[in-house]
Write a protein that holds these residues in place. Sequence first.
Motif, PDB file in Angstrom:
ATOM      1  N   PHE A  75      -0.858  -6.106  -0.220  1.00  0.00           N
ATOM      2  CA  PHE A  75      -1.801  -7.032  -0.832  1.00  0.00           C
ATOM      3  C   PHE A  75      -0.978  -8.160  -1.445  1.00  0.00           C
TER       4      PHE A  75
ATOM      5  N   THR B  29       0.862  -1.176   0.000  1.00  0.00           N
ATOM      6  CA  THR B  29       0.000   0.000   0.000  1.00  0.00           C
ATOM      7  C   THR B  29       0.899   1.228   0.000  1.00  0.00           C
TER       8      THR B  29
ATOM      9  N   THR C   8      -6.642 -13.228  -2.796  1.00  0.00           N
ATOM     10  CA  THR C   8      -5.909 -12.047  -2.355  1.00  0.00           C
ATOM     11  C   THR C   8      -6.055 -11.923  -0.850  1.00  0.00           C
TER      12      THR C   8
ATOM     13  N   ARG D 129      -5.371  -0.709  -3.175  1.00  0.00           N
ATOM     14  CA  ARG D 129      -4.521  -1.594  -3.976  1.00  0.00           C
ATOM     15  C   ARG D 129      -4.075  -0.882  -5.262  1.00  0.00           C
TER      16      ARG D 129
ATOM     17  N   ASP E 258      -9.896  -2.064  -2.962  1.00  0.00           N
ATOM     18  CA  ASP E 258      -9.441  -2.020  -4.358  1.00  0.00           C
ATOM     19  C   ASP E 258      -8.809  -0.665  -4.685  1.00  0.00           C
TER      20      ASP E 258
ATOM     21  N   ARG F  41      -0.292  -0.026  -6.446  1.00  0.00           N
ATOM     22  CA  ARG F  41       0.204  -0.537  -7.742  1.00  0.00           C
ATOM     23  C   ARG F  41       0.691   0.611  -8.616  1.00  0.00           C
TER      24      ARG F  41
END
Length: 153
Positions: free
Chosen positions: A65, A48, A84, A147, A144, A151
Amino acid sequence: MTKLASRLSAAVLTLVVGIAFGSREARAQDVECYDAEVSARILSQIPTEILNCGDDCIIVSWPWFLDMDVRRVHSGDVKRGSLTVLAILHTSYRRDLGVRRWKLRRNDQGGFNLLRGEHIAARCPTDAPPAQAYITPREGQTLDDLRREGRDR
């Protein structure tokens, strides 16, 4: 490590991680039992986003994650295949671990927290409430979203 030292270590980690994530709540592992045990391979690991906690703060571990490929379910209500989970890590796991055994704890976000430590030997009672997720999104956000932020960073 004694049980008291382990709890103290978790409390300090909770404080450091909580400070670092501002209004997002992040929690360290403080468990006595697990809900599922699986053999799985880690497919991807997404940290994160670490928020700035100031010049006098050191972030040791924070929520990640982990996407896993569950090959075998030893116990618990988990399906084989893609899963996950949330983990508290200092850095990513080595990529060459292959399939290994993992213990999981249901969390209040509808998923699982990955547990560390072989000392967690007891299965949780079936009526035990879920643990708090290692990270809780701010109002209006989802896991989400967190996440995706991690990412993209």
